[in-house]
Structures are given as structure tokens and as C-alpha cells.
Design a protein around this motif. Structure first.
Motif, mmCIF file in Angstrom:
data_model
loop_
_atom_site.group_PDB
_atom_site.id
_atom_site.type_symbol
_atom_site.label_atom_id
_atom_site.label_comp_id
_atom_site.label_asym_id
_atom_site.label_seq_id
_atom_site.Cartn_x
_atom_site.Cartn_y
_atom_site.Cartn_z
ATOM 1 N N ALA A 10 0.820 -1.215 0.000
ATOM 2 C CA ALA A 10 0.000 0.000 0.000
ATOM 3 C C ALA A 10 0.852 1.263 0.000
ATOM 4 O O ALA A 10 0.346 2.346 -0.281
ATOM 5 C CB ALA A 10 -0.949 0.007 1.194
ATOM 6 N N ASN A 13 0.560 3.202 -3.140
ATOM 7 C CA ASN A 13 -0.779 3.662 -3.488
ATOM 8 C C ASN A 13 -0.960 5.073 -2.919
ATOM 9 O O ASN A 13 -1.106 5.253 -1.714
ATOM 10 C CB ASN A 13 -1.808 2.687 -2.904
ATOM 11 N N ALA A 16 -4.014 5.663 -0.723
ATOM 12 C CA ALA A 16 -3.881 5.030 0.597
ATOM 13 C C ALA A 16 -2.987 5.871 1.502
ATOM 14 O O ALA A 16 -3.299 6.081 2.682
ATOM 15 C CB ALA A 16 -3.326 3.616 0.461
ATOM 16 N N LEU A 55 -8.363 0.918 -3.001
ATOM 17 C CA LEU A 55 -7.797 0.528 -1.715
ATOM 18 C C LEU A 55 -8.903 -0.038 -0.844
ATOM 19 O O LEU A 55 -10.091 0.124 -1.132
ATOM 20 C CB LEU A 55 -7.126 1.725 -1.028
ATOM 21 N N HIS A 67 -5.025 -1.265 2.644
ATOM 22 C CA HIS A 67 -4.479 -2.220 1.682
ATOM 23 C C HIS A 67 -4.564 -1.643 0.277
ATOM 24 O O HIS A 67 -5.516 -0.932 -0.048
ATOM 25 C CB HIS A 67 -5.293 -3.525 1.693
ATOM 26 N N HIS A 68 -3.612 -1.984 -0.553
ATOM 27 C CA HIS A 68 -3.681 -1.644 -1.974
ATOM 28 C C HIS A 68 -4.711 -2.572 -2.617
ATOM 29 O O HIS A 68 -4.696 -3.781 -2.393
ATOM 30 C CB HIS A 68 -2.313 -1.834 -2.637
#
Length: 139
Positions: A10, A13, A16, A55, A67-68
């Protein structure tokens, strides 16, 4: 003490990272939000369709793991334009509820009507949505 963490993967990201930073700053500067975060349990998937990024925020009662991508089965899914998703932190409220007179809120309602923003999992996950909104709120 609330813990806001990025799951492996993540950290690449951007959405995120932005949401984790925003939540950490908000919880640190508003002690009442610790109690809100302590009560939240469930998974929220967020998909910024125009940015092609997604995400999952996993609320575990005082702990949030970002989380990604979409991980597990979300209780709530929010899909829309990245700008609208970012505006969730600017929504005006009256207590724990959105203020229908607020300019950002009117924009959000319009986007919902036009299906540029979709929230799946309501009404069952309404407490999760409201709690997440309070934790993300910039005010």
C-alpha cells in the motif's frame, strides 16, 4: 491508542498514503475521534475510477489497516471520481450527520444523483460510513 497502518504494497498507493496521513493527523489533533475509531469495525473499499486506483480500509476497533486494491469482501464500497472521494474529508456536518445545506454536501448529493459517485452497502453499513466520515473530516 489508535494505530493507522499501511499494509505491504500500500505504500505505492497514493490514495492510501493520503487517507492514512489524513486519518493519523485528525485522530492526533481530535481526541474524541479516538473513541469513534475504537468503535469502527468493517471493510471499506474505495475506487477512484478516473485515477484507476483502489484501496481497502480495514477498521479493526482502534486500528486501521489500508491495503492496496480490494481485499476481502467489503461492507461498504465507494466508487467515483478521485476529486469527489477527496471531498469526503471536506463534508460539512451537524453533529455526526451531513449538513444538507453545506456546499460540498450538495455537490456530493448531485454526484450521487448523476451516478458519478456510488456508495454500495447502504443502509446496512451506514454507521461505518458515518464513523469513517467523522475520522476523515478535516474540520
Amino acid at each position: 491508542m489508535a494505530a493507522i497502518e499501511l499494509a505491504p504494497g500500500a505504500d505505492d498507493n497514493g490514495l492510501a498514503i493520503m487517507l492514512a496521513t489524513l486519518m493519523a493527523e485528525n485522530v492526533a489533533s481530535h481526541p474524541a475521534r479516538h473513541r469513534i475509531l475504537d468503535r469502527l469495525r468493517g471493510r471499506v473499499a474505495i475506487v477512484a475510477e478516473d485515477a484507476e486506483v483502489s484501496l481497502t480500509m480495514e477498521f479493526r476497533g482502534g486500528r486501521v489497516v489500508l491495503h492496496h486494491g480490494i481485499v476481502g469482501i467489503p461492507d461498504l464500497t465507494i466508487r467515483g471520481e478521485a476529486e469527489l472521494i477527496g471531498d469526503m474529508s471536506r463534508m460539512e456536518s451537524v453533529g455526526p450527520l451531513p449538513d444538507p445545506r453545506g456546499e460540498v454536501n450538495r455537490t456530493m448529493w448531485r454526484a450521487l444523483r448523476e451516478k458519478r459517485l456510488r456508495i454500495l452497502g447502504l443502509p446496512r453499513a451506514l454507521p461505518l460510513l458515518l464513523g469513517m466520515g467523522e475520522v476523515l473530516a478535516v474540520s
